[in-house]
Write a protein that holds these residues in place. Structure first.
Motif, PDB file in Angstrom:
ATOM      1  N   ILE A   1      -9.725  37.222  17.060  1.00  0.00           N
ATOM      2  CA  ILE A   1     -10.428  35.946  16.968  1.00  0.00           C
ATOM      3  C   ILE A   1      -9.538  34.883  16.302  1.00  0.00           C
ATOM      4  N   GLY A   2      -8.441  34.583  16.974  1.00  0.00           N
ATOM      5  CA  GLY A   2      -7.533  33.561  16.464  1.00  0.00           C
ATOM      6  C   GLY A   2      -8.153  32.190  16.659  1.00  0.00           C
ATOM      7  N   LEU A   3      -7.470  31.150  16.217  1.00  0.00           N
ATOM      8  CA  LEU A   3      -7.972  29.781  16.311  1.00  0.00           C
ATOM      9  C   LEU A   3      -8.480  29.403  17.705  1.00  0.00           C
ATOM     10  N   ALA A   4      -7.733  29.748  18.731  1.00  0.00           N
ATOM     11  CA  ALA A   4      -8.151  29.395  20.096  1.00  0.00           C
ATOM     12  C   ALA A   4      -9.448  30.096  20.500  1.00  0.00           C
ATOM     13  N   SER A   5      -9.563  31.373  20.173  1.00  0.00           N
ATOM     14  CA  SER A   5     -10.779  32.120  20.513  1.00  0.00           C
ATOM     15  C   SER A   5     -11.967  31.581  19.723  1.00  0.00           C
ATOM     16  N   HIS A   6     -11.729  31.307  18.473  1.00  0.00           N
ATOM     17  CA  HIS A   6     -12.776  30.786  17.579  1.00  0.00           C
ATOM     18  C   HIS A   6     -13.367  29.486  18.148  1.00  0.00           C
ATOM     19  N   ILE A   7     -12.480  28.594  18.555  1.00  0.00           N
ATOM     20  CA  ILE A   7     -12.926  27.323  19.118  1.00  0.00           C
ATOM     21  C   ILE A   7     -13.616  27.528  20.465  1.00  0.00           C
ATOM     22  N   GLY A   8     -13.088  28.457  21.229  1.00  0.00           N
ATOM     23  CA  GLY A   8     -13.672  28.727  22.542  1.00  0.00           C
ATOM     24  C   GLY A   8     -15.119  29.184  22.442  1.00  0.00           C
ATOM     25  N   VAL A   9     -15.383  30.089  21.513  1.00  0.00           N
ATOM     26  CA  VAL A   9     -16.739  30.595  21.334  1.00  0.00           C
ATOM     27  C   VAL A   9     -17.682  29.498  20.841  1.00  0.00           C
ATOM     28  N   LEU A  10     -17.240  28.754  19.841  1.00  0.00           N
ATOM     29  CA  LEU A  10     -18.101  27.694  19.289  1.00  0.00           C
ATOM     30  C   LEU A  10     -18.376  26.579  20.289  1.00  0.00           C
ATOM     31  N   LEU A  11     -17.397  26.320  21.172  1.00  0.00           N
ATOM     32  CA  LEU A  11     -17.569  25.250  22.148  1.00  0.00           C
ATOM     33  C   LEU A  11     -18.035  25.786  23.507  1.00  0.00           C
ATOM     34  N   ASP A  12     -18.042  27.115  23.638  1.00  0.00           N
ATOM     35  CA  ASP A  12     -18.402  27.747  24.901  1.00  0.00           C
ATOM     36  C   ASP A  12     -17.546  27.160  26.026  1.00  0.00           C
ATOM     37  N   THR A  13     -16.252  27.131  25.779  1.00  0.00           N
ATOM     38  CA  THR A  13     -15.306  26.570  26.746  1.00  0.00           C
ATOM     39  C   THR A  13     -14.112  27.494  26.923  1.00  0.00           C
ATOM     40  N   VAL A  14     -13.438  27.352  28.034  1.00  0.00           N
ATOM     41  CA  VAL A  14     -12.237  28.147  28.291  1.00  0.00           C
ATOM     42  C   VAL A  14     -11.169  27.689  27.293  1.00  0.00           C
TER      43      VAL A  14
ATOM     44  N   VAL B   1     -16.457  36.803  22.032  1.00  0.00           N
ATOM     45  CA  VAL B   1     -15.318  36.435  22.878  1.00  0.00           C
ATOM     46  C   VAL B   1     -15.333  37.185  24.209  1.00  0.00           C
ATOM     47  N   LYS B   2     -15.153  36.443  25.296  1.00  0.00           N
ATOM     48  CA  LYS B   2     -15.135  37.066  26.624  1.00  0.00           C
ATOM     49  C   LYS B   2     -13.767  36.857  27.275  1.00  0.00           C
ATOM     50  N   ILE B   3     -13.107  37.975  27.597  1.00  0.00           N
ATOM     51  CA  ILE B   3     -11.819  37.888  28.271  1.00  0.00           C
ATOM     52  C   ILE B   3     -12.068  38.261  29.718  1.00  0.00           C
ATOM     53  N   THR B   4     -11.907  37.295  30.606  1.00  0.00           N
ATOM     54  CA  THR B   4     -12.159  37.509  32.029  1.00  0.00           C
ATOM     55  C   THR B   4     -11.343  36.538  32.851  1.00  0.00           C
TER      56      THR B   4
END
Length: 227
Positions: A114-127, A19-22
DNA sequence: GCGACAG
DNA sequence: ATCTTGTCGC
């Protein structure tokens, strides 16, 4: 048996490490809202795509629904393993991939970040960012009652999100960044996606679509009405 | 051991 | 999440 629980947690920890927070790197032109509904062991994933910034007129340009069976139960802290597959399926069903996704659930405001939103973000490589209707973890001061009032959400000394009053007089939303965005960016996006309801329009739309699909499925399973 | 606990 | 009618308030 217990080894399965460890595997699940290890999986979550390795995703958390990605997870990247930026601050946002690119302008957002398409935003999607994602939510799920369920009946029996089925999960209905829904995604609604909107143009962004949707200043005054919200333009919904697409909608996607998928239904998947699951055996994974709801366990606080592990919601992703139950709902992420359906939500990702719904997102992939959209005609265009969104630049950002607002998820009904937590982003990093999670025990292992790594909540649902972060989990999906990493797997989809999307904001992605989370806009949850209630708290999973964290302490906070009740924000003012006026729309726009907010207060930080903390886990010990670490700020993991914001408790935001999305509409005057309603229960606040728990906003946290999911992936490739920061806290301020997440709050800004939620604010610019609000209309006259508590939930951001993309999420509200996805929620409505998911529950409508559920009712239709239940009606089919019950068969035509009889007297 | 007890309480909390996204959807 | 889901089961559920009326009701209080802007």
């Amino acid at each position: 048996m217990q080894k399965i629980a460890n595997f699940i947690r290890d999986t979550q920890n390795s995703l958390a490490a990605r997870v990247k927070i930026t601050a946002l790197k690119r302008p957002i032109k398409l935003v999607a809202g994602a939510d799920a509904s369920c009946y029996g062991n089925n999960i209905i994933g829904s995604a609604c795509l909107f143009t962004y910034p949707s200043l005054d007129k919200l333009d919904k340009i697409d909608e996607s629904i998928v239904i998947q069976e699951t055996d994974f139960p709801y366990i606080p802290g592990f919601l992703s393993f139950r709902e992420a597959p359906a939500l990702i399926g719904a997102i992939k069903g959209l005609r265009h991939m969104p630049d950002a996704i607002i998820v009904d659930g937590q982003g990093i405001a999670h025990p292992r970040r790594i909540g649902l939103a972060s989990h999906i973000g990493v797997l989809l490589d999307t904001v992605t960012l989370g806009a949850a209707k209630s708290r999973l973890i964290g302490t906070y001061e009740e924000p003012g009652m006026e729309k726009g009032s907010r207060s930080p959400l903390f886990d010990s000394a670490e700020c993991i999100g914001v408790v935001l009053r999305s509409r005057t007089g309603v229960r606040p939303l728990f906003v946290s960044p999911g992936h490739l965005i920061d806290i301020d960016g997440a709050v800004d996006m939620v604010l610019s996606c609000l209309s006259r309801y508590r939930l951001p329009e993309p999420v509200r739309c996805a929620h409505n679509a998911a529950s409508a699909a559920r009712q239709q499925r239940e009606a089919i399973l019950l068969g035509p009405p009889s007297e």
